[in-house]
Design a protein around this motif. Sequence first.
Motif, PDB file in Angstrom:
ATOM      1  N   ARG A  90       6.090   8.861 -23.675  1.00 38.43           N
ATOM      2  CA  ARG A  90       5.002   9.737 -24.118  1.00 38.43           C
ATOM      3  C   ARG A  90       4.282  10.350 -22.912  1.00 38.43           C
ATOM      4  O   ARG A  90       3.871  11.509 -22.936  1.00 38.43           O
ATOM      5  CB  ARG A  90       4.004   8.952 -24.972  1.00 38.43           C
ATOM      6  CG  ARG A  90       4.479   8.639 -26.382  1.00 38.43           C
ATOM      7  CD  ARG A  90       4.546   9.888 -27.231  1.00 38.43           C
ATOM      8  NE  ARG A  90       4.801   9.591 -28.633  1.00 38.43           N
ATOM      9  CZ  ARG A  90       5.147  10.507 -29.533  1.00 38.43           C
ATOM     10  NH1 ARG A  90       5.294  11.773 -29.162  1.00 38.43           N
ATOM     11  NH2 ARG A  90       5.367  10.180 -30.788  1.00 38.43           N
ATOM     12  N   GLU A  93       6.258  13.250 -21.605  1.00 41.03           N
ATOM     13  CA  GLU A  93       5.987  14.480 -22.352  1.00 41.03           C
ATOM     14  C   GLU A  93       4.709  15.151 -21.846  1.00 41.03           C
ATOM     15  O   GLU A  93       4.665  16.379 -21.650  1.00 41.03           O
ATOM     16  CB  GLU A  93       5.855  14.167 -23.845  1.00 41.03           C
ATOM     17  CG  GLU A  93       7.145  13.713 -24.507  1.00 41.03           C
ATOM     18  CD  GLU A  93       6.955  13.281 -25.948  1.00 41.03           C
ATOM     19  OE1 GLU A  93       7.971  13.005 -26.610  1.00 41.03           O
ATOM     20  OE2 GLU A  93       5.798  13.213 -26.415  1.00 41.03           O
ATOM     21  N   LEU A 109       1.241  19.718 -27.686  1.00 37.72           N
ATOM     22  CA  LEU A 109       2.008  18.477 -27.554  1.00 37.72           C
ATOM     23  C   LEU A 109       2.308  17.922 -28.936  1.00 37.72           C
ATOM     24  O   LEU A 109       1.419  17.826 -29.782  1.00 37.72           O
ATOM     25  CB  LEU A 109       1.207  17.459 -26.736  1.00 37.72           C
ATOM     26  CG  LEU A 109       1.904  16.164 -26.307  1.00 37.72           C
ATOM     27  CD1 LEU A 109       3.048  16.456 -25.349  1.00 37.72           C
ATOM     28  CD2 LEU A 109       0.900  15.220 -25.655  1.00 37.72           C
ATOM     29  N   ASN A 110       3.588  17.601 -29.178  1.00 42.28           N
ATOM     30  CA  ASN A 110       4.021  16.941 -30.418  1.00 42.28           C
ATOM     31  C   ASN A 110       3.629  17.731 -31.666  1.00 42.28           C
ATOM     32  O   ASN A 110       2.785  17.309 -32.455  1.00 42.28           O
ATOM     33  CB  ASN A 110       3.454  15.523 -30.503  1.00 42.28           C
ATOM     34  CG  ASN A 110       3.798  14.671 -29.295  1.00 42.28           C
ATOM     35  OD1 ASN A 110       2.932  14.033 -28.711  1.00 42.28           O
ATOM     36  ND2 ASN A 110       5.049  14.665 -28.888  1.00 42.28           N
ATOM     37  N   ASP A 123       8.571  18.186 -29.051  1.00 40.31           N
ATOM     38  CA  ASP A 123       7.783  17.395 -28.101  1.00 40.31           C
ATOM     39  C   ASP A 123       6.710  18.220 -27.404  1.00 40.31           C
ATOM     40  O   ASP A 123       5.533  17.853 -27.395  1.00 40.31           O
ATOM     41  CB  ASP A 123       8.700  16.767 -27.039  1.00 40.31           C
ATOM     42  CG  ASP A 123       9.667  15.757 -27.623  1.00 40.31           C
ATOM     43  OD1 ASP A 123       9.397  15.243 -28.728  1.00 40.31           O
ATOM     44  OD2 ASP A 123      10.697  15.479 -26.980  1.00 40.31           O
ATOM     45  N   VAL A 124       7.134  19.306 -26.784  1.00 46.74           N
ATOM     46  CA  VAL A 124       6.217  20.108 -25.964  1.00 46.74           C
ATOM     47  C   VAL A 124       6.492  21.582 -26.227  1.00 46.74           C
ATOM     48  O   VAL A 124       7.653  22.010 -26.244  1.00 46.74           O
ATOM     49  CB  VAL A 124       6.403  19.826 -24.455  1.00 46.74           C
ATOM     50  CG1 VAL A 124       5.375  20.594 -23.631  1.00 46.74           C
ATOM     51  CG2 VAL A 124       6.313  18.331 -24.163  1.00 46.74           C
ATOM     52  N   ALA A 137      11.690  16.668 -24.474  1.00 48.08           N
ATOM     53  CA  ALA A 137      11.489  15.951 -23.209  1.00 48.08           C
ATOM     54  C   ALA A 137      12.184  14.598 -23.286  1.00 48.08           C
ATOM     55  O   ALA A 137      11.868  13.782 -24.155  1.00 48.08           O
ATOM     56  CB  ALA A 137       9.995  15.779 -22.931  1.00 48.08           C
TER      57      ALA A 137
END
Length: 258
Positions: A90, A93, A109-110, A123-124, A137
């Motif tokens: 995490r 990321e 993010l996410n 993810d990004v 990522a």
Amino acid sequence: MQGLNRFILDLLRLSKDQEEIALEKLVLDRDLSESIVLKLLQHLRGELGAVIQVKDKEVYVPKATKMKLVEKALQESIDLDEIIKTLHWRDFESFCLRVLDYHEFCTTLNLHFSINKKRYEIDVIGIRRQLILAIDAKKWKTGRSSALKVMVRNQIDRCKALAQSLGIPKIRDQLNLTKDNDISIIPMLVTSKMYEIAIFQRVPIVPFFKFNQFLTDFHLYAEAVYKIPSQYTIPRPRVSKPLTEFFKSAPKNLRHPV
């Protein structure tokens, strides 16, 4: 300050899965006296503030501000590969997101969304001008080429679903997009392994240590990479039909005398 670099790596490693670190653990791991450990912590707190907290023989490295400790490690010229090894996936990321921030992308993010009752996560995300970089990522101990191929195909599928989801106002609000944006989505992977930049099925696979270079020189790759056009359209308002018209057009078993 002597021993600072190794101490920063210890803080990152020991806070990988939890925010709290016993002061005794830092003392034993580094074979240092408690007074020296406290001096190192005081030095870092003087530079980073609330990024590191000390209370009741516990050291806290909050996840929300942990990237500032990572940035401090970079400032101290600690080897990038060593830094990445200490990070939770995490955190990796978040590390990717900070690089996009540096290049003035609008970042998310996410991102979670659903299309046709199937859930997706990217993810990004980085948005700049008319492009969305949609990043998977991957922090790996090992990275097989066969696994990369599967992940590329999966990321393409996610990005096609994202293109469809841009018709959902909630998703566009999350990404701060207006209805006038003409957007192309670029699927890509950023990995923790020390590869060269590669293009597979027109999808960039970028090692983290070359991520900054890739963004700086993106114009060199722009024509070679896969771009998925946004399928966003403004949904038309539904027009309610009178009940008489509805029943006339309905199947016989649903019709009702009017």
